[in-house]
Design an enzyme around this catalytic site. Structure first.
Site, PDB file in Angstrom:
ATOM      1  N   GLU A   1      -9.980  -3.645   5.388  1.00 47.32           N
ATOM      2  CA  GLU A   1      -9.675  -2.765   4.276  1.00 47.32           C
ATOM      3  C   GLU A   1      -8.801  -3.020   3.244  1.00 47.32           C
ATOM      4  O   GLU A   1      -8.697  -2.908   1.975  1.00 47.32           O
ATOM      5  CB  GLU A   1      -9.478  -1.248   4.850  1.00 47.32           C
ATOM      6  CG  GLU A   1     -10.034  -0.029   4.121  1.00 47.32           C
ATOM      7  CD  GLU A   1     -11.410  -0.018   4.025  1.00 47.32           C
ATOM      8  OE1 GLU A   1     -11.831   0.495   3.193  1.00 47.32           O
ATOM      9  OE2 GLU A   1     -11.915  -0.258   4.964  1.00 47.32           O
TER      10      GLU A   1
ATOM     11  N   ARG B   1      -3.207  -1.239  13.657  1.00 53.98           N
ATOM     12  CA  ARG B   1      -4.724  -1.330  13.823  1.00 53.98           C
ATOM     13  C   ARG B   1      -5.080  -2.673  14.591  1.00 53.98           C
ATOM     14  O   ARG B   1      -5.233  -3.565  13.605  1.00 53.98           O
ATOM     15  CB  ARG B   1      -5.200  -0.990  12.657  1.00 53.98           C
ATOM     16  CG  ARG B   1      -4.942   0.388  12.055  1.00 53.98           C
ATOM     17  CD  ARG B   1      -5.589   1.112  11.133  1.00 53.98           C
ATOM     18  NE  ARG B   1      -5.075   0.458   9.884  1.00 53.98           N
ATOM     19  CZ  ARG B   1      -4.151   1.283   9.294  1.00 53.98           C
ATOM     20  NH1 ARG B   1      -3.439   2.374   9.558  1.00 53.98           N
ATOM     21  NH2 ARG B   1      -3.748   0.860   8.083  1.00 53.98           N
TER      22      ARG B   1
ATOM     23  N   HIS C   1      -5.303  -9.747  14.983  1.00 55.98           N
ATOM     24  CA  HIS C   1      -3.807  -9.333  15.035  1.00 55.98           C
ATOM     25  C   HIS C   1      -3.444  -9.342  16.449  1.00 55.98           C
ATOM     26  O   HIS C   1      -4.419  -9.496  17.359  1.00 55.98           O
ATOM     27  CB  HIS C   1      -3.586  -7.937  14.233  1.00 55.98           C
ATOM     28  CG  HIS C   1      -4.401  -7.694  13.364  1.00 55.98           C
ATOM     29  ND1 HIS C   1      -4.005  -8.515  11.993  1.00 55.98           N
ATOM     30  CD2 HIS C   1      -5.413  -6.879  12.846  1.00 55.98           C
ATOM     31  CE1 HIS C   1      -4.997  -7.953  10.918  1.00 55.98           C
ATOM     32  NE2 HIS C   1      -5.734  -7.003  11.391  1.00 55.98           N
TER      33      HIS C   1
ATOM     34  N   TYR D   1       1.726  -4.866  13.464  1.00 60.15           N
ATOM     35  CA  TYR D   1       0.707  -4.009  13.035  1.00 60.15           C
ATOM     36  C   TYR D   1      -0.154  -3.262  13.910  1.00 60.15           C
ATOM     37  O   TYR D   1      -0.521  -3.584  14.985  1.00 60.15           O
ATOM     38  CB  TYR D   1      -0.560  -4.723  12.297  1.00 60.15           C
ATOM     39  CG  TYR D   1      -1.270  -4.133  11.376  1.00 60.15           C
ATOM     40  CD1 TYR D   1      -0.942  -3.237  10.258  1.00 60.15           C
ATOM     41  CD2 TYR D   1      -2.678  -4.370  11.186  1.00 60.15           C
ATOM     42  CE1 TYR D   1      -2.020  -2.638   9.515  1.00 60.15           C
ATOM     43  CE2 TYR D   1      -3.599  -3.774  10.673  1.00 60.15           C
ATOM     44  CZ  TYR D   1      -2.978  -2.884   9.559  1.00 60.15           C
ATOM     45  OH  TYR D   1      -3.991  -2.207   8.653  1.00 60.15           O
TER      46      TYR D   1
ATOM     47  N   GLU E   1       0.847  -1.294  -0.136  1.00 65.23           N
ATOM     48  CA  GLU E   1       0.190  -0.012   0.115  1.00 65.23           C
ATOM     49  C   GLU E   1       0.952   1.263   0.082  1.00 65.23           C
ATOM     50  O   GLU E   1       0.373   2.150  -0.527  1.00 65.23           O
ATOM     51  CB  GLU E   1      -0.858   0.040   1.228  1.00 65.23           C
ATOM     52  CG  GLU E   1      -2.092  -0.822   0.930  1.00 65.23           C
ATOM     53  CD  GLU E   1      -2.925  -0.870   2.217  1.00 65.23           C
ATOM     54  OE1 GLU E   1      -3.376   0.214   2.557  1.00 65.23           O
ATOM     55  OE2 GLU E   1      -3.428  -1.761   2.697  1.00 65.23           O
TER      56      GLU E   1
ATOM     57  N   ASP F   1      -2.476  -4.222   3.546  1.00 66.51           N
ATOM     58  CA  ASP F   1      -2.525  -4.519   4.766  1.00 66.51           C
ATOM     59  C   ASP F   1      -3.545  -5.496   5.456  1.00 66.51           C
ATOM     60  O   ASP F   1      -4.272  -6.048   4.713  1.00 66.51           O
ATOM     61  CB  ASP F   1      -3.087  -3.199   5.629  1.00 66.51           C
ATOM     62  CG  ASP F   1      -1.917  -2.182   5.718  1.00 66.51           C
ATOM     63  OD1 ASP F   1      -0.830  -2.280   5.618  1.00 66.51           O
ATOM     64  OD2 ASP F   1      -2.548  -0.943   5.886  1.00 66.51           O
TER      65      ASP F   1
ATOM     66  N   ASP G   1      -6.012  -6.386   7.267  1.00 65.04           N
ATOM     67  CA  ASP G   1      -7.384  -6.187   7.709  1.00 65.04           C
ATOM     68  C   ASP G   1      -8.347  -6.283   6.676  1.00 65.04           C
ATOM     69  O   ASP G   1      -8.044  -6.298   5.461  1.00 65.04           O
ATOM     70  CB  ASP G   1      -7.251  -5.022   8.643  1.00 65.04           C
ATOM     71  CG  ASP G   1      -6.690  -3.557   7.660  1.00 65.04           C
ATOM     72  OD1 ASP G   1      -6.911  -3.803   6.488  1.00 65.04           O
ATOM     73  OD2 ASP G   1      -6.404  -2.820   8.294  1.00 65.04           O
TER      74      ASP G   1
END
Length: 697
Positions: free
Chosen positions: A87, A296, A339, A294, A7, A83, A85
């Site tokens: 999104e 988030r 996570h 990570y 990303e 990433d 997740d």
């Protein structure tokens, strides 16, 4: 050649070093496409065709897409490494669609830290795109698009507010409700009775005839108690207990944002930005290393590998008695546990050892993460708490003392931040001991109202109520600032009049959707799609069938607030001039917009003139101006004359070229004046590459 798509460009740099020359690493710069603004209401969603979305490539990503298409054609294999997740999964799917990669066979890399072992492990164990995650993200995006577009259109038309949304409006409701509670609060008087005895013992009134004293409402009641007290207090009871304080769990997104605000006053947006950089990679000497996992996450789980390395570190540096257990306490709210907690990727990279490679803000945040994760696996702190009760004519007073028995995790964590609290010791006492009163007095107090939210408190509340997700806390709060719904003063959040009015209207017409439990339930339903327990279409239909009738009713019944008139008329068309709002602030414009787009120019304030002094260079007046460094007086004829008052007095402070060369790099040394009259010194002209300095004796 193999292509890896991530990303962000920072990740490219870090991962490229790990993979070598046979891999090309490129960045998508986030999402490369989004819902269009076509169709009914500009939603980009065909509600009648099972909510079929229409996606278009983002205008600002044309070059990125073109470069990725070219690279894909030249590559033998493509890996999607966005990433880990919901999104990130959607971004991988969009990439596969745009680049014409087969969904069922294109390899998807998942890693939770950017280190060489983690990247290597991901390459050895690739998976494919998780379409359940993609469906969950798409469902959320469609719901947010419908709510966001329709609420924003309604609010702009009716009350002049900028926007509304599923998460931001409920968060704003929390803040406005607190604002109303504070304004409605009426302080109530009460009195405290406390003081000290001989041997420096502090005591406070606790009970009367073994019953809690309750509230002392006025001075008359306080005086009555004081007049009943003897000059000598007698020890009636001594209770000693051991207090066990467990270490705090490692950071989640929410708790990191809270701690960073409480300790360093970093906003949620700033903390997220710093953490992102620490995760993506920092240049440490010759290497680029991702320093944290990570960022988030809502889980406090730690990997077995990290737990083992941490236990070895604790054992070797502190001893077996400092070994604790794995912290399994989860916070309130919805926890996905997808996570790990936020932790350092290597305990060998201590904050002190890499401080020189970090900015001050990066160092502060990394230090918090490093010591919090390590301390979470250490043994608890043990304190001996002593409570001594004194009898005074049927009134009981109490004194407390604390003494540390075993420091446990605080030996590492609290000492790292100078948080060690001094023991509050009591002298040796026995039951029946009599102590003379030194001073016992009354003190008037007033009850305090509810505290305003800080960014730390609002994030904590959002997490506990299940409003939003770790990835949205910072962006939600930033949106509320941008829309002028809230402001911050001295760390406290205030709701503006526009924010309060927006919530009032939304609560009136969209009551079910302004309930915090609705937002939390929506997050649970989105998780159910991932788990295969709920359908995308069923959730969308349920939402739309409830929301749309309320929206249609609000379009008709919500009263339109007319803009405030200034009493002036438009010089172009004669209609009234009114106060309007934009993202840049308030302005005065014509009521007849868009037929007339007249905007009244802002009146500029007259410049302040310095009396009795003219510019020595051209004779013009000197006026006060402002810069980032503060206010100053300068020539009013600028830019023709660039005279600044005081600069002529500083000519002697300019650097002078010396006849010496730098012993480090060979460049010429300059003679500079030290600050605060500390004397002259030599400095290399090659600064900042060469930072050599030498005091002139």
């Amino acid at each position: 050649m193999k292509l890896v798509i991530v990303e962000s460009p920072t990740k490219c740099k870090t991962i490229k070093k790990y993979l070598g020359s046979e891999y090309n690493v490129m960045a998508s710069l986030g999402h490369i496409r989004d819902l269009s603004t076509s169709g009914k209401g500009g939603l980009g969603v065909n509600v009648l065709d099972d909510f079929k979305p229409t996606y278009i490539n983002s205008k600002d990503k044309y070059k990125v897409i073109r470069d990725l298409v070219d690279a894909t054609k030249k590559s033998d294999e493509v890996f999607l490494a966005t990433d880990p997740d919901r999104e990130g999964e959607a971004i991988s799917w969009h990439l596969a669609e745009v680049l014409h990669l087969p969904i069922k066979t294109t390899k998807r890399l998942e890693f939770h830290e950017i280190t060489k072992p983690a990247i290597k492990k991901a390459l050895e164990n690739p998976r494919t795109i998780d379409m359940s995650l993609v469906e969950s993200q798409e469902t959320r995006r469609i719901i947010d698009r419908i709510m966001g577009f329709e609420l924003s259109t309604l609010l702009k038309r009716k009350i002049g507010s900028s926007s509304g949304g599923r998460v931001q409006s409920v968060t704003l409701k929390l803040i406005t409700e607190r604002e109303k509670e504070i304004k409605a609060f009426v302080p109530e008087e009460y009195w405290l009775i406390q003081g000290n005895l001989e041997k420096n013992i502090n005591v406070k009134l606790e009970s009367y005839k073994d019953q809690p004293i309750g509230t002392i409402n006025n001075e008359e009641e306080a005086d009555k108690i004081l007049n009943s007290l003897p000059n000598t207090f007698v020890v009636s009871d001594i209770a000693i207990r051991t207090r066990r304080t467990e270490s705090k769990p490692p950071f989640t997104t929410s708790t990191l944002q809270q701690e960073a605000f409480n300790r360093h006053k970093y906003s949620t947006k700033k903390t997220s930005s710093i953490a992102q950089k620490l995760y993506e990679g920092i240049d440490i000497g010759q290497d680029t290393i991702g320093l944290i996992t990570y960022m988030r996450t809502d889980s406090i789980r730690l990997s077995p590998e990290f737990v083992k390395s941490a236990n070895d570190y604790i054992l070797n540096n502190y001893g077996e008695q400092y070994l604790g257990k794995i912290n399994t306490r989860q916070g309130k709210g919805l926890v996905q546990d997808a996570h790990e907690a936020i932790r350092p990727t290597s305990l060998e990279l201590t904050p002190k050892s890499i401080k020189q490679y970090l900015t001050n803000e990066q160092y502060n945040l990394y230090k918090l993460i490093y010591y919090r994760a390590l301390a979470s696996l250490m043994s608890p702190k043990l304190d001996e708490v002593t409570n001594v009760r004194f009898d005074a004519n049927d009134y009981s007073f109490i004194a407390s003392g604390v003494s540390n028995i075993f420091d446990g995790y605080s030996k590492l964590y609290e000492s790292a931040f100078d948080d060690n609290k001094k023991d509050m010791l009591l002298p040796s006492l026995n039951k029946g001991d009599e102590l003379k009163v030194v001073e016992i007095d009354k003190e008037q107090k007033f009850t305090t109202g509810p505290q305003r939210y800080t960014e730390a408190r609002i994030v904590k509340t959002m997490e506990e109520l299940g409003i939003g997700r770790p990835s949205t806390y910072a962006s939600t709060i930033s949106t509320l600032y941008d829309r002028k719904y809230i402001i911050q003063e001295k760390g406290q959040i205030y709701a503006t009049e526009q924010g309060i009015e927006t919530v009032d209207k939304l609560c009136e017409f969209f009551t079910p959707f302004m309930d915090t439990t609705y937002t939390a339930k929506m997050e649970q339903n989105l998780d159910s799609i991932v788990e295969g327990n709920d359908s995308r279409l069923g959730l969308l239909k349920s939402f739309y069938n409830e929301f749309e009738p309320l929206y249609e009713k609000a379009l008709v019944d919500m009263e339109k607030v007319e803009p405030k008139q200034t009493g002036e008329l438009c010089p172009r068309c004669g209609n009234p001039l009114v106060v309007k709002k934009s993202k840049y602030g308030e302005f005065i414009g014509c009521l007849n917009y868009p037929k007339c787009n007249y905007i009244k120019p802002k009146e500029s304030k007259p410049l302040e003139i310095l009396e009795n002094q003219l510019c020595p260079k051209c004779g013009s007046t000197l006026v006060k101006r402002k810069s980032k460094k503060g206010e100053f007086y300068a020539c009013s004829a600028y830019p023709t004359c660039k005279y600044i008052l005081g600069n002529d007095e500083q000519e002697d402070n300019k650097e002078v070229v010396s006849d010496r060369t730098c012993p480090k790099c060979g460049k010429t040394l300059l003679i500079k004046k030290g600050r605060n009259n500390k004397g002259d010194f030599y400095a290399c002209s090659g600064y900042p590459k060469c930072k050599f300095t030498e005091t002139i004796k």
